[in-house]
Design an enzyme around this catalytic site. Structure first.
Site, mmCIF file in Angstrom:
data_model
loop_
_atom_site.group_PDB
_atom_site.id
_atom_site.type_symbol
_atom_site.label_atom_id
_atom_site.label_comp_id
_atom_site.label_asym_id
_atom_site.label_seq_id
_atom_site.Cartn_x
_atom_site.Cartn_y
_atom_site.Cartn_z
ATOM 1 N N HIS A 15 -7.116 -62.294 -34.719
ATOM 2 C CA HIS A 15 -8.348 -63.078 -34.852
ATOM 3 C C HIS A 15 -8.768 -63.332 -36.294
ATOM 4 O O HIS A 15 -9.931 -63.593 -36.575
ATOM 5 C CB HIS A 15 -9.490 -62.395 -34.064
ATOM 6 C CG HIS A 15 -9.269 -62.408 -32.571
ATOM 7 N ND1 HIS A 15 -9.928 -61.579 -31.693
ATOM 8 C CD2 HIS A 15 -8.429 -63.164 -31.806
ATOM 9 C CE1 HIS A 15 -9.515 -61.822 -30.453
ATOM 10 N NE2 HIS A 15 -8.612 -62.773 -30.497
ATOM 11 N N ASP A 67 -12.193 -56.845 -39.618
ATOM 12 C CA ASP A 67 -12.848 -56.100 -40.704
ATOM 13 C C ASP A 67 -11.906 -55.605 -41.797
ATOM 14 O O ASP A 67 -12.358 -55.222 -42.878
ATOM 15 C CB ASP A 67 -13.692 -54.944 -40.141
ATOM 16 C CG ASP A 67 -12.899 -53.986 -39.245
ATOM 17 O OD1 ASP A 67 -11.698 -53.777 -39.498
ATOM 18 O OD2 ASP A 67 -13.502 -53.431 -38.299
ATOM 19 N N ASN A 71 -10.630 -45.262 -24.463
ATOM 20 C CA ASN A 71 -11.908 -45.968 -24.389
ATOM 21 C C ASN A 71 -12.908 -45.061 -23.662
ATOM 22 O O ASN A 71 -12.542 -44.452 -22.664
ATOM 23 C CB ASN A 71 -11.705 -47.286 -23.601
ATOM 24 C CG ASN A 71 -12.820 -48.286 -23.831
ATOM 25 O OD1 ASN A 71 -14.002 -47.936 -23.761
ATOM 26 N ND2 ASN A 71 -12.460 -49.521 -24.100
ATOM 27 N N PRO A 72 -14.137 -44.976 -24.164
ATOM 28 C CA PRO A 72 -15.133 -44.160 -23.445
ATOM 29 C C PRO A 72 -15.465 -44.748 -22.072
ATOM 30 O O PRO A 72 -15.954 -44.041 -21.203
ATOM 31 C CB PRO A 72 -16.368 -44.191 -24.343
ATOM 32 C CG PRO A 72 -15.963 -44.833 -25.618
ATOM 33 C CD PRO A 72 -14.681 -45.566 -25.401
#
Ligand code: BJW
Ligand code: ZN
Length: 237
Positions: free
Chosen positions: A119, A104, A211-212
């Site tokens: 990526h 993004d 991380n959750p």
């Protein structure tokens, strides 16, 4: 949890070389969907159709429609507190590299400098005929878009079964081997070779996972901090 965050912050403060590996979760709080967590793309869509060269060959318009929708979503989004914390970390660190799986561009928009993109980028297009690659921030209305040479353009991202950009994983491995702290934020650690950087890091560095949810590597890291990147990354400064 508070004591782990404090211990991780102290380790970050003492580090000479810091490497960060990010995934889609880091952009979640900017309103950009992930792939595999709640509301993620692969929960309702087939990656075989949208993120493989075979899927693109079958239906380039379908693939481009998905990418164009994502490009519009990202264009309307802004970096979040997690992205900005990493910019600050880069300014303070002696040696710093940010390895991202994200396409993004929000890390760069926030101001991160030494970014290794594993990526590719949603803002790059590449011609299937002449091979020319260029940045493109325009709204693409006629899909699939074509090159000046008449060939078809494709998104400049890495799909399943494709090689990563030349030298990208090698640079990432070199950086990880030099690091004394590696922060892994917002990735499910399911996609290789990116995920292989985590066990590699654990061999020689202290690793902080943010991380959750737990991942396959949560048990192997030094601190696995359960929470969101926009909340926890600023607290590591
Ligand atoms: C939060 C949060 C918040 C939520 N805060 N966190 C070895 C073993 C097995 C297979 C392979 C292997 N080596 C290679 C492969 C094949 C394949 C692969 O890995 N397959 C596995 C899935 C089994 N890899 C490849 O094909 C790669 N190429 C390659 O290896 O070339 C050589 C080769 C070719 C052929 C055969 C063998 C070797 C290329 C991989 C390309 C990945 N492409 C995609 C899409 C394109 C880019 C795009 O359009 O965006 O990249 S797939 C998708 O997954 C995308 C991402 O970059 C990538 C990783 O996902 P990520 O970032 O981890 O997101 P999620 O959604 O999975 O996770 C989000 C996480 O955030 C979750 O954990 C949440 O809990 C968390 N979260 N909110 C913090 N607020
Ligand atoms: Zn061309």
């Amino acid at each position: 949890m508070q004591s782990s965050v404090d211990a991780a912050r102290e380790a970050v403060r003492q580090a000479r070389s810091i490497v960060v590996l990010t995934g889609a979760g880091v952009s979640a709080e900017s309103g950009i969907p992930t792939f595999r967590s709640n509301g993620g793309y692969w929960q309702t869509q087939r990656f075989q159709d949208l993120a493989t060269p075979e899927g693109f060959a079958r239906d380039p318009k379908l693939v481009w429609t998905w990418y164009e929708e994502r490009r519009r979503g990202v264009a309307a989004a802004n970096p979040n507190a997690g992205h900005y914390a990493l910019v600050e970390l880069e300014k303070r660190a002696g040696r710093f590299a940010l390895i991202t799986q994200n396409v993004d561009g929000l890390h760069e928009r926030a101001g991160s400098k030494n970014v290794i993109r594993l990526h590719g980028s949603i803002w790059v297009v590449r011609c299937l005929t002449c091979g020319v690659e260029q940045m493109n921030y325009e709204e693409l209305n006629d899909l699939p878009p074509s090159c000046e040479c008449g060939g078809m353009l494709r998104p400049g991202v890495v799909w399943f079964g494709e090689q990563l950009p030349d030298g990208a994983i090698e640079r990432a491995v070199d950086e990880v081997k030099l690091a004394d702290i590696v922060i892994v934020a917002g990735t499910s650690a399911r996609v290789y070779p990116a995920a292989s950087l985590i066990p590699l890091a654990a061999q020689s560095a202290r690793v902080i996972e943010i991380n959750p949810e737990a991942t396959d590597y949560s048990e192997d890291v030094t601190w696995s901090l359960r929470g969101t990147s926009a909340n926890i990354l600023p607290r590591l400064l």
